[in-house]
Design an enzyme around this catalytic site. Sequence first.
Site, PDB file in Angstrom:
ATOM      1  N   ARG A  96       0.763  -1.239   0.200  1.00  0.00           N
ATOM      2  CA  ARG A  96      -0.225  -0.228  -0.101  1.00  0.00           C
ATOM      3  C   ARG A  96       0.834   0.896   0.020  1.00  0.00           C
ATOM      4  O   ARG A  96       0.407   2.080  -0.726  1.00  0.00           O
ATOM      5  CB  ARG A  96      -0.976  -0.469   1.596  1.00  0.00           C
ATOM      6  CG  ARG A  96      -1.394   1.430   0.908  1.00  0.00           C
ATOM      7  CD  ARG A  96      -3.160   0.801   1.954  1.00  0.00           C
ATOM      8  NE  ARG A  96      -2.750   0.443   3.630  1.00  0.00           N
ATOM      9  CZ  ARG A  96      -2.304   1.319   4.589  1.00  0.00           C
ATOM     10  NH1 ARG A  96      -1.992   2.398   4.213  1.00  0.00           N
ATOM     11  NH2 ARG A  96      -1.965   0.248   5.336  1.00  0.00           N
TER      12      ARG A  96
ATOM     13  N   TYR B 241     -15.571  18.673 -16.449  1.00  0.00           N
ATOM     14  CA  TYR B 241     -16.349  17.025 -16.367  1.00  0.00           C
ATOM     15  C   TYR B 241     -17.546  17.324 -14.776  1.00  0.00           C
ATOM     16  O   TYR B 241     -17.440  17.667 -13.843  1.00  0.00           O
ATOM     17  CB  TYR B 241     -15.607  15.530 -16.177  1.00  0.00           C
ATOM     18  CG  TYR B 241     -15.509  15.018 -15.585  1.00  0.00           C
ATOM     19  CD1 TYR B 241     -16.523  14.438 -16.542  1.00  0.00           C
ATOM     20  CD2 TYR B 241     -15.224  13.680 -14.573  1.00  0.00           C
ATOM     21  CE1 TYR B 241     -17.349  12.599 -16.401  1.00  0.00           C
ATOM     22  CE2 TYR B 241     -16.119  13.513 -14.124  1.00  0.00           C
ATOM     23  CZ  TYR B 241     -16.696  11.998 -14.648  1.00  0.00           C
ATOM     24  OH  TYR B 241     -17.267  10.381 -15.027  1.00  0.00           O
TER      25      TYR B 241
ATOM     26  N   ASP C   6      -6.873  20.171 -15.115  1.00  0.00           N
ATOM     27  CA  ASP C   6      -7.138  19.123 -15.704  1.00  0.00           C
ATOM     28  C   ASP C   6      -6.843  19.132 -17.254  1.00  0.00           C
ATOM     29  O   ASP C   6      -7.288  19.444 -17.696  1.00  0.00           O
ATOM     30  CB  ASP C   6      -8.828  18.689 -15.665  1.00  0.00           C
ATOM     31  CG  ASP C   6      -9.084  17.273 -15.718  1.00  0.00           C
ATOM     32  OD1 ASP C   6      -8.622  16.564 -16.705  1.00  0.00           O
ATOM     33  OD2 ASP C   6     -10.250  16.960 -15.011  1.00  0.00           O
TER      34      ASP C   6
ATOM     35  N   LYS D 121      -8.187   7.732 -20.384  1.00  0.00           N
ATOM     36  CA  LYS D 121      -8.523   7.904 -21.480  1.00  0.00           C
ATOM     37  C   LYS D 121      -7.409   8.256 -22.757  1.00  0.00           C
ATOM     38  O   LYS D 121      -6.416   7.221 -22.485  1.00  0.00           O
ATOM     39  CB  LYS D 121      -8.861   9.252 -21.685  1.00  0.00           C
ATOM     40  CG  LYS D 121     -10.114  10.163 -20.041  1.00  0.00           C
ATOM     41  CD  LYS D 121     -11.412   9.259 -20.365  1.00  0.00           C
ATOM     42  CE  LYS D 121     -12.151   9.474 -19.675  1.00  0.00           C
ATOM     43  NZ  LYS D 121     -12.077   9.358 -18.075  1.00  0.00           N
TER      44      LYS D 121
END
Length: 390
Positions: free
Chosen positions: A69, A121, A189, A214
């Site tokens: 982790r 978004y 972004d 994407k």
Amino acid sequence: MTRQDQRGDASAGRRLAEVDPGWGDGTRCVHAGHPVAVPGEPVVAGPVLSTQYHLAPPAEAGEADIYGRSGNPTWRALEQAIGELDGGRCVVFPSGMAAIATLLRALLRPGDVLVLPSDGYFGVREWVRAELSWVSVREVPTAGPWSDDVFDDAVLVLLETPSNPGLDVCDIRELSRRANTAGAMVAVDNTTATPLGQRPLELGADIVVASDTKALTGHSDLVLGHVTVRDADLADALRRARTLGGAIPGPFETWLALRSLGTLDLRLGRQAENARAVAELLRDHPAVRGFRWPGWEGDPAHAAAARQMRRFGGVLGFELPDADAVRRFLERCRLVGSATSFGGLHTTADRRARWGDPVPEGFLRLSVGCEDTDDLVADLRAALDGIRWP
């Protein structure tokens, strides 16, 4: 990024090669994040899947990894690769939303002012309303107007350019200057543009965030995200938050992303070629209204995009008469699938109103893929034939 940051996998048995910043996009995409050549070792290293690592004796310290982790050599390989392309220190996350959620939680405190794009978004705005009710939010369209009072007392300004799905563009350099002068940090972004299309950190932004699901990975087979920053302390804080919060990427998905990154330059090149040809078809077609693509010289955002973008990308927007016209268009297409992501090898279209975006019912976001250009244009032209506006 320091040399130690770039080559810090030696203790995990995987020393990463240095990439010359003077190399071109294709060369850097192919070589970034991969190990130095060692006779007898594989050219492409596989993912490290272990959840635990052998520890040094108690009197020693400095293990690169102790538990799955908190660290993984495959993460660091991808972080080096993306960081070199973005021009900063990269931290990877299991999704774009995990990336931006961790960033906002790390930076914002109760009462802080956050500036969001009203046309970006929708998931980000929904998450902020649901999870950050203690933050004061100002929403501004990507194209503005950006009055001076927008930045008053703001802690963070989030830009999304080109915006999703409307493909508007804002001036990163100018807005970063104004926000920083007012004491605010700027995050961009960069999902639509990718690091090859636009480098916000070089334009004055403090932070880059992206959904690597994407175009960056581009094969529609994994979910991933990242944050890249200029400040080393902020990068450390994001890594601590990732470890404590558990928003960690899977090693196999991370390895797939690194593999996919090698073809980014090639994929974007074909997508740009296809986007230009599709733009020639759509911009004057009688079935189409409201055509948008920042690479088209007649687009309202073209002048701003041309100043800061190195490539214009493969996402276009346009409007058909209504939802039924979209249905008929998609039924006639042989090469264009109906899907809600973008940036993949396959050309896809998404009627964004079905998800609640404030767009007309017939608005389509078209993500052009890597098909043969002539085949794609012919398919779109045939699908548009017979569609008429009332």
